[in-house]
Each structure stands twice: as C-alpha cells, then as structure tokens.
Motif scaffolding. Structure first.
Motif, short mmCIF file in Angstrom:
data_model
loop_
_atom_site.label_atom_id
_atom_site.label_comp_id
_atom_site.label_asym_id
_atom_site.label_seq_id
_atom_site.Cartn_x
_atom_site.Cartn_y
_atom_site.Cartn_z
N SER A 13 1.25 -1.03 0.10
CA SER A 13 -0.60 0.36 -0.13
C SER A 13 0.35 1.20 -0.05
O SER A 13 0.41 2.66 -0.98
CB SER A 13 -0.78 0.23 1.86
OG SER A 13 -2.32 0.57 1.07
N LYS A 16 2.49 2.27 -3.53
CA LYS A 16 1.57 2.62 -4.27
C LYS A 16 1.50 4.01 -3.98
O LYS A 16 1.73 4.95 -4.95
CB LYS A 16 0.51 2.13 -4.44
CG LYS A 16 0.45 0.34 -5.04
CD LYS A 16 -1.13 -0.28 -5.45
CE LYS A 16 -1.77 -0.19 -3.87
NZ LYS A 16 -2.98 -0.89 -4.48
N ILE A 17 0.90 4.50 -2.49
CA ILE A 17 0.64 5.97 -2.15
C ILE A 17 2.04 6.83 -2.52
O ILE A 17 2.21 7.85 -3.26
CB ILE A 17 0.20 5.72 -0.87
CG1 ILE A 17 -1.17 5.69 -0.52
CG2 ILE A 17 -0.16 7.19 -0.43
CD1 ILE A 17 -1.32 5.21 0.53
N VAL A 20 2.32 7.63 -6.67
CA VAL A 20 1.16 7.95 -7.45
C VAL A 20 1.42 9.98 -6.16
O VAL A 20 1.26 10.77 -7.40
CB VAL A 20 -0.27 7.81 -6.47
CG1 VAL A 20 -0.84 9.18 -7.23
CG2 VAL A 20 -0.57 6.47 -7.09
N MET B 3 -5.74 3.18 -9.53
CA MET B 3 -5.16 2.03 -8.85
C MET B 3 -5.37 2.23 -7.49
O MET B 3 -5.54 0.67 -6.65
CB MET B 3 -3.87 1.52 -8.94
CG MET B 3 -3.61 2.38 -10.75
SD MET B 3 -3.85 0.56 -12.02
CE MET B 3 -2.39 -0.01 -11.23
N LEU B 4 -5.49 2.48 -6.33
CA LEU B 4 -5.35 3.00 -5.18
C LEU B 4 -6.79 2.60 -4.64
O LEU B 4 -8.00 2.68 -5.17
CB LEU B 4 -5.43 4.78 -4.65
CG LEU B 4 -3.39 4.49 -5.10
CD1 LEU B 4 -3.52 6.13 -4.55
CD2 LEU B 4 -2.82 3.88 -4.84
N THR B 5 -6.64 2.26 -3.71
CA THR B 5 -8.31 1.84 -3.20
C THR B 5 -8.53 3.24 -2.32
O THR B 5 -8.11 3.93 -2.09
CB THR B 5 -7.66 0.44 -1.48
OG1 THR B 5 -7.02 1.83 -0.57
CG2 THR B 5 -7.66 -0.68 -2.18
N GLU B 8 -6.40 4.21 0.82
CA GLU B 8 -5.58 4.28 0.02
C GLU B 8 -5.19 5.96 -0.09
O GLU B 8 -4.51 6.84 -0.16
CB GLU B 8 -4.78 3.81 -0.80
CG GLU B 8 -3.99 2.65 -0.61
CD GLU B 8 -4.06 1.22 -1.58
OE1 GLU B 8 -3.41 0.44 -1.13
OE2 GLU B 8 -4.17 1.43 -2.54
#
Lengths: 94, 87
Positions: A13, A16-17, A20, B3-5, B8
């Motif tokens: 997680s 990914k954060i 972005v 793509m993020l939940t 997130e």
C-alpha cells in the motif's frame, strides 16, 4: 497474470501511495516553477498598474506554452541520452 | 490514481493537504518578499508611505491575476495532453 496475488510480488500500500504521490509532486513542482519563472519574465516590477495589460497577458500565455514545451524537450533529450548510455553498457548519469 | 483503494486515496489526500498548507505558506512568504523588494526602498520613515502602499496593493493583485492566468493555461495544456493520449 497472478491468481490471488501469487506469482508476482505485489506492491505494498505504502509503495503505491508513494508512487502516485511522487507523480503529483513532480507535477506540482513543475507548476510552481512555471509560475515563478513566467511571473519573473513577464511582469515588470514597477507596479504602476494592478492589472495585467495586453502585452503582459500575451507574454504569460506564451511563456507557459514555452516553459511546458521546454520541460518536454529536456525530458526527451535526457531519455535519449539515457538510452544511448544504456546501449553502450556504460554507467549513465542517473 | 484509480489503482488505489479508497483508504489509500484518503492517506494520499491527507498527505497532499499537509503539503498544500506548507506550500501556501511558502508562496505567501515569497509574495511578501517580492512585493517588499519591488515597492519598498525608502527608509526615511518607519511607516509605509501611500506610494508604497499603493504599489503593494497593485503588486499583490497583479500577482494574483497572473497566477490565475498561468494556472488556466497550465490546465488547458494538461487537458490537451490527456486528449492526445486518449486518441
């Protein structure tokens, strides 16, 4: 393809954060530089008027377009350089 | 982004908000510095003169309209890029 996340390591997680966030930061950074640069190039500092005149407005428009084109150009050149360095097998700059 | 939940995305938004506050403070500081530098250079009195005050007013409003204009062009540019990518 992976089934239930097996077979390939999934990014966490946090990763990914961060990815972005990094992209958004780069965008914001470009934006801030653009603002500072075109303000500096197009707006004289005597402040005899509080509004933009015709020449200043046009200058800002063109400055924005040119700045963003420059940013694309530089990244293209850097990419080409990077690829050339990669093909030689030598260590690149980055 | 997609793509993020949701969780997130919330984390990301919180971080960006914190950053924005910081950036706003930075921009404010820069503007003060810029308008002071452009408008104030006479220290024969400790109060801002009417000429200096007028200059500061014009400096700030001009800065705001210029930011706005560049921001609009920037957005248009991004939209064009997005459209080109979708083609």
């Amino acid at each position: 393809m992976s089934f239930l996340g097996l077979g390939r390591p999934q990014p966490t997680s946090e990763q990914k954060i961060a990815a972005v966030e990094g992209e958004m930061r780069m965008m914001a950074d470009t934006y801030n530089r653009l603002q500072a640069m075109c303000q500096k190039k197009c707006i004289p500092t005597d402040y005899r008027e509080g509004e933009l005149n015709k020449g200043e407005s046009v200058c800002l428009d063109r400055c924005t377009a040119k700045f963003l084109d420059t940013s694309i150009k530089v990244s293209e050149i850097m990419q080409a350089e990077g690829q050339a360095a990669g093909n030689q097998g030598g260590g690149g700059l980055f | 982004m997609d793509m993020l939940t949701q969780a997130e995305q919330r984390t990301l938004e919180q971080r960006m908000q914190k950053r924005q506050v910081k950036e706003f403070m930075g921009a404010f500081g820069n503007l003060v510095e810029h308008c002071f530098d452009s408008c104030v250079d006479d220290f024969s009195s400790k109060a801002l003169s009417s000429r200096e005050t007028g200059c500061i007013n014009r400096c700030v409003s001009k800065w705001l309209v210029a930011q706005r204009r560049v921001s609009d062009r920037f957005q248009e540019h991004n939209q064009q890029l997005a459209q080109q990518m979708n083609k």
